[in-house]
Design a protein around this motif. Structure first.
Motif, PDB file in Angstrom:
ATOM      1  N   UNK A 105      -2.501   1.804   7.497  1.00 59.87           N
ATOM      2  CA  UNK A 105      -1.148   2.361   7.652  1.00 59.87           C
ATOM      3  C   UNK A 105      -0.379   2.420   6.333  1.00 59.87           C
ATOM      4  N   UNK A 106      -0.718   1.576   5.372  1.00 61.37           N
ATOM      5  CA  UNK A 106      -0.004   1.577   4.091  1.00 61.37           C
ATOM      6  C   UNK A 106      -0.526   2.639   3.132  1.00 61.37           C
ATOM      7  N   UNK A 107      -1.833   2.888   3.154  1.00 58.79           N
ATOM      8  CA  UNK A 107      -2.428   3.801   2.179  1.00 58.79           C
ATOM      9  C   UNK A 107      -2.953   5.097   2.785  1.00 58.79           C
ATOM     10  N   UNK A 108      -3.190   5.122   4.102  1.00 59.30           N
ATOM     11  CA  UNK A 108      -3.769   6.279   4.753  1.00 59.30           C
ATOM     12  C   UNK A 108      -5.283   6.342   4.655  1.00 59.30           C
ATOM     13  N   UNK A 109      -5.888   5.446   3.889  1.00 62.05           N
ATOM     14  CA  UNK A 109      -7.336   5.454   3.670  1.00 62.05           C
ATOM     15  C   UNK A 109      -8.082   5.113   4.951  1.00 62.05           C
TER      16      UNK A 109
END
Length: 107
Positions: free
Chosen positions: A86-90
């Protein structure tokens, strides 16, 4: 309090803070026609990523299951279960795939 996303350098009001429930997603329509998936974790931090699952093309990530991996929050797609940080989208299951993230603030 409003939940706001930054889209094209401007803040966009999405919903009231009371509409977000920890552990559940909410889909929001952005001014450019795309959708964002909003989440609130159990510590009260808000996250927003694109709602479109890149593996299927369906706008379903807001309905995914939330969890943590190595202390980082993720959502698992309800269709094929790939997990997105959720923080990086990775994508945690395929390092070549990611979804866009959106800055969030509660004002």
């Amino acid at each position: 309090m409003n939940v706001q996303l930054r889209v094209d350098e401007a803040w966009f009001a999405v919903c009231e803070r009371a509409r977000l429930t920890p552990g559940r997603g909410l889909a929001a329509l952005l001014p450019d026609g795309r959708q964002a998936a909003l989440f609130l974790d159990r510590e009260g931090r808000a996250y927003a990523i694109d709602n479109r699952d890149p593996f299927t093309g369906a706008a379903v990530l807001s309905r995914g299951l939330l969890g943590t991996a190595d202390g980082r929050p993720f959502v698992a797609s309800p269709l094929l279960k790939q997990r997105f940080d959720l923080a990086t989208g990775r994508c945690l299951d395929d390092e070549d795939v990611a979804v866009e993230t959106h800055p969030v603030r509660i004002a």
